[in-house]
Design a protein around this motif. Structure first.
Motif, PDB file in Angstrom:
ATOM      1  N   HIS A   1       0.827  -1.216   0.000  1.00  0.00           N
ATOM      2  CA  HIS A   1       0.000   0.000   0.000  1.00  0.00           C
ATOM      3  C   HIS A   1       0.861   1.268   0.000  1.00  0.00           C
ATOM      4  O   HIS A   1       2.096   1.216   0.108  1.00  0.00           O
TER       5      HIS A   1
ATOM      6  N   LYS B   1      -0.977  -7.481  17.084  1.00  0.00           N
ATOM      7  CA  LYS B   1      -1.200  -8.545  16.089  1.00  0.00           C
ATOM      8  C   LYS B   1      -1.834  -9.773  16.745  1.00  0.00           C
ATOM      9  O   LYS B   1      -2.643 -10.449  16.126  1.00  0.00           O
TER      10      LYS B   1
ATOM     11  N   TYR C   1       8.990 -12.786  16.352  1.00  0.00           N
ATOM     12  CA  TYR C   1       9.257 -11.919  15.183  1.00  0.00           C
ATOM     13  C   TYR C   1      10.445 -10.963  15.400  1.00  0.00           C
ATOM     14  O   TYR C   1      11.338 -10.868  14.553  1.00  0.00           O
TER      15      TYR C   1
ATOM     16  N   GLY D   1       9.325   2.621   9.315  1.00  0.00           N
ATOM     17  CA  GLY D   1       8.222   3.471   9.758  1.00  0.00           C
ATOM     18  C   GLY D   1       8.184   3.455  11.283  1.00  0.00           C
ATOM     19  O   GLY D   1       8.865   2.641  11.930  1.00  0.00           O
TER      20      GLY D   1
ATOM     21  N   GLN E   1       7.896   0.228  13.519  1.00  0.00           N
ATOM     22  CA  GLN E   1       8.958  -0.777  13.617  1.00  0.00           C
ATOM     23  C   GLN E   1      10.122  -0.307  14.504  1.00  0.00           C
ATOM     24  O   GLN E   1      11.079  -1.051  14.716  1.00  0.00           O
TER      25      GLN E   1
ATOM     26  N   ALA F   1       6.054   8.639   8.055  1.00  0.00           N
ATOM     27  CA  ALA F   1       6.411   7.466   8.853  1.00  0.00           C
ATOM     28  C   ALA F   1       5.171   6.680   9.263  1.00  0.00           C
ATOM     29  O   ALA F   1       5.252   5.523   9.654  1.00  0.00           O
ATOM     30  N   ARG F   2       4.018   7.307   9.179  1.00  0.00           N
ATOM     31  CA  ARG F   2       2.778   6.626   9.550  1.00  0.00           C
ATOM     32  C   ARG F   2       1.635   7.189   8.705  1.00  0.00           C
ATOM     33  O   ARG F   2       0.999   8.174   9.082  1.00  0.00           O
ATOM     34  N   ILE F   3       1.411   6.560   7.556  1.00  0.00           N
ATOM     35  CA  ILE F   3       0.301   6.973   6.701  1.00  0.00           C
ATOM     36  C   ILE F   3      -0.955   6.271   7.220  1.00  0.00           C
ATOM     37  O   ILE F   3      -0.963   5.056   7.420  1.00  0.00           O
TER      38      ILE F   3
ATOM     39  N   MET G   1      -2.616   2.583   7.564  1.00  0.00           N
ATOM     40  CA  MET G   1      -2.791   1.709   6.405  1.00  0.00           C
ATOM     41  C   MET G   1      -1.995   0.458   6.696  1.00  0.00           C
ATOM     42  O   MET G   1      -0.856   0.529   7.164  1.00  0.00           O
TER      43      MET G   1
ATOM     44  N   LYS H   1      -1.301  -3.864   5.303  1.00  0.00           N
ATOM     45  CA  LYS H   1      -1.560  -4.893   4.289  1.00  0.00           C
ATOM     46  C   LYS H   1      -2.592  -5.894   4.762  1.00  0.00           C
ATOM     47  O   LYS H   1      -3.355  -6.423   3.983  1.00  0.00           O
TER      48      LYS H   1
HETATM   49  N1  AQP Z   1       0.911   3.033   7.237  1.00  0.00           N
HETATM   50  C1  AQP Z   1       2.226   3.109   7.099  1.00  0.00           C
HETATM   51  N2  AQP Z   1       2.823   4.316   6.952  1.00  0.00           N
HETATM   52  C2  AQP Z   1       4.170   4.422   6.804  1.00  0.00           C
HETATM   53  N3  AQP Z   1       4.991   3.351   6.793  1.00  0.00           N
HETATM   54  C3  AQP Z   1       4.447   2.128   6.915  1.00  0.00           C
HETATM   55  N4  AQP Z   1       4.957   0.884   6.932  1.00  0.00           N
HETATM   56  C4  AQP Z   1       3.980  -0.021   7.095  1.00  0.00           C
HETATM   57  N5  AQP Z   1       2.796   0.595   7.191  1.00  0.00           N
HETATM   58  C5  AQP Z   1       3.043   1.940   7.091  1.00  0.00           C
HETATM   59  C6  AQP Z   1       6.385   0.616   6.787  1.00  0.00           C
HETATM   60  O1  AQP Z   1       6.534  -0.274   5.686  1.00  0.00           O
HETATM   61  C7  AQP Z   1       7.591  -1.179   5.984  1.00  0.00           C
HETATM   62  C8  AQP Z   1       7.065  -2.575   5.805  1.00  0.00           C
HETATM   63  O2  AQP Z   1       6.646  -3.137   6.955  1.00  0.00           O
HETATM   64  P1  AQP Z   1       6.315  -4.682   7.110  1.00  0.00           P
HETATM   65  O3  AQP Z   1       5.674  -5.232   5.932  1.00  0.00           O
HETATM   66  O4  AQP Z   1       7.516  -5.427   7.526  1.00  0.00           O
HETATM   67  O5  AQP Z   1       5.381  -4.680   8.355  1.00  0.00           O
HETATM   68  P2  AQP Z   1       4.311  -3.711   8.871  1.00  0.00           P
HETATM   69  O6  AQP Z   1       4.943  -2.502   9.432  1.00  0.00           O
HETATM   70  O7  AQP Z   1       3.520  -4.532   9.834  1.00  0.00           O
HETATM   71  O8  AQP Z   1       3.504  -3.346   7.572  1.00  0.00           O
HETATM   72  P3  AQP Z   1       1.973  -3.482   7.247  1.00  0.00           P
HETATM   73  O9  AQP Z   1       1.762  -2.917   5.911  1.00  0.00           O
HETATM   74  O10 AQP Z   1       1.143  -2.938   8.355  1.00  0.00           O
HETATM   75  O11 AQP Z   1       1.780  -5.038   7.108  1.00  0.00           O
HETATM   76  P4  AQP Z   1       0.904  -6.064   7.893  1.00  0.00           P
HETATM   77  O12 AQP Z   1      -0.482  -5.540   7.923  1.00  0.00           O
HETATM   78  O13 AQP Z   1       1.051  -7.329   7.099  1.00  0.00           O
HETATM   79  O14 AQP Z   1       1.508  -6.196   9.240  1.00  0.00           O
HETATM   80  C9  AQP Z   1       8.108  -0.849   7.373  1.00  0.00           C
HETATM   81  O15 AQP Z   1       9.211   0.026   7.265  1.00  0.00           O
HETATM   82  C10 AQP Z   1       6.926  -0.156   7.986  1.00  0.00           C
HETATM   83  O16 AQP Z   1       7.294   0.690   9.054  1.00  0.00           O
END
Ligand code: AQP
Length: 328
Positions: A16, A112, A127, A146, A149, A184-186, A196, A198
């Motif tokens: 996304h 989670k 993890y 972001g 993390q 850093a956080r959309i 947002m 996945k």
């Molecule tokens: N909403 C966001 N805004 C800015 N940065 C974001 N990241 C994730 N969501 C946002 C950054 O994208 C990278 C990928 O992260 P990831 O896939 O390892 O895990 P995540 O942070 O848990 O990402 P998602 O999209 O929310 O995935 P799901 O839902 O599967 O857990 C990282 O650098 C993250 O900070």
């Protein structure tokens, strides 16, 4: 010597705009200055349930997006985490040193685990140890991530320091998290209090990188705002602030310029213009990603070369750690 950057994304669903603006786009800039290693962290994605066929498809799609967004195989190393077995091996070793209390503090696990009540695996809890292994294997200097993390990178730093104090201060390089100033956080379009993500199944929450222009327009036109009218950056007005942040990142304009441009206009104007800048930002990425996905052999060969480069560095670190702690 160039400083080394390591980062990764889980192929756990459709990529996304948050992943793109908060991570991938910054990596493209970072590769100009740093020795960059970008991973498709598939082992992390199986910490929650995945459909095997979809997981395979997501891995290829994410690889295509990395390259389509501008990550250059000549400047950066791109590979799939499970292709380099040292990640799992070092994670096990770190598991045996990281105190339980550190892991229990991780807020992402709590979130989670709440969302996946039916299947909370040991892997989900663990993890951060695998993420620490990912980072430490490559003697990483900087980890662009972001906001969400950051805590995991802090745990990686603590782990490196703990093991260095026991086995020699040159065992691991202590990495530094790099959080972008903007993006850093959309936040979600339908609910700007949630980011947002996945793994969310809310159809109007995220703009996916491979969404059609019409879908992008529809999602943005439906975005939640508020009952006020003035268009300006204000962290307390989550919906409008999020739309303006995305506009700023895609248009490259300053906050001042954007506020002047939208003075006296309505939210519908902001949404219409935002949709167009997002569509234009993503158009070339979408085209290149589709081209790459139509050439699967080329994608495979890019990943093979990436894994070979990564393997060399990772094996050297793993060997160093095994020797220091007395294995074998
Ligand atoms: N909403 C966001 N805004 C800015 N940065 C974001 N990241 C994730 N969501 C946002 C950054 O994208 C990278 C990928 O992260 P990831 O896939 O390892 O895990 P995540 O942070 O848990 O990402 P998602 O999209 O929310 O995935 P799901 O839902 O599967 O857990 C990282 O650098 C993250 O900070």
């Amino acid at each position: 010597m160039k400083k080394r950057v390591f980062s990764g994304i889980k192929p756990s669903g459709d990529i996304h705009l948050g992943n793109y603006l908060g991570a991938i786009r910054n990596w493209v800039t970072a590769q100009e200055e740093h020795d960059s290693i970008y991973c498709i962290v598939d082992l992390h994605s199986i910490t929650v349930a995945q459909d095997p066929k979809e997981l395979k498809r997501n891995i290829r799609e994410l690889t295509a997006i990395y390259f389509a967004a501008g990550i250059d195989e000549k400047k950066s190393t791109v590979f799939v985490q499970s292709h380099v077995s040292a990640h799992s091996e070092l994670a096990w070793i770190l598991n045996c040193f990281i105190p339980m209390g550190w892991m229990e503090r991780m807020t992402q696990f709590k979130d989670k685990a709440q969302k996946n009540k039916k299947r909370v695996s040991v892997g989900l809890f663990d993890y951060p140890a695998l993420m620490a292994a990912d980072i430490l294997l490559y003697d990483t200097d900087y980890v662009p991530v972001g906001e969400d993390q950051k805590q995991h990178v802090e745990l990686t730093r603590d782990t490196a320091e703990l093991m260095n104090s026991r086995f020699g201060k040159d065992l691991f390089k202590v990495p530094t998290p790099v959080i972008p100033k903007t993006g850093a956080r959309i936040m979600g379009l339908d609910d700007p209090l949630k980011k947002m993500a996945k793994s969310d199944d809310k159809p109007n929450r995220s703009v996916y990188l491979l969404d059609s222009p019409d879908t992008i327009r529809k999602k943005i036109m439906r975005a939640t705002t508020d009952s006020l009218t003035e268009i300006r950056f204000d962290k307390e007005r989550h919906g409008v602030n999020n739309l303006l942040t995305i506009y700023q990142l895609c248009s490259g304009k300053t906050a001042k310029e954007i506020e002047a441009h939208f003075a006296g206009k309505q939210y519908s104007d902001l949404k219409r213009e935002l949709a167009e800048v997002v569509v234009e930002e993503l158009r070339p990425v979408q085209q290149k990603a589709k081209d790459l996905l139509n050439h699967p052999d080329h994608l495979e060969s890019l990943l093979k070369t990436g894994a070979e480069k990564a393997e060399e560095i990772a094996q050297a670190t793993l060997k160093r750690v095994q020797e220091r702690i007395g294995l074998g």
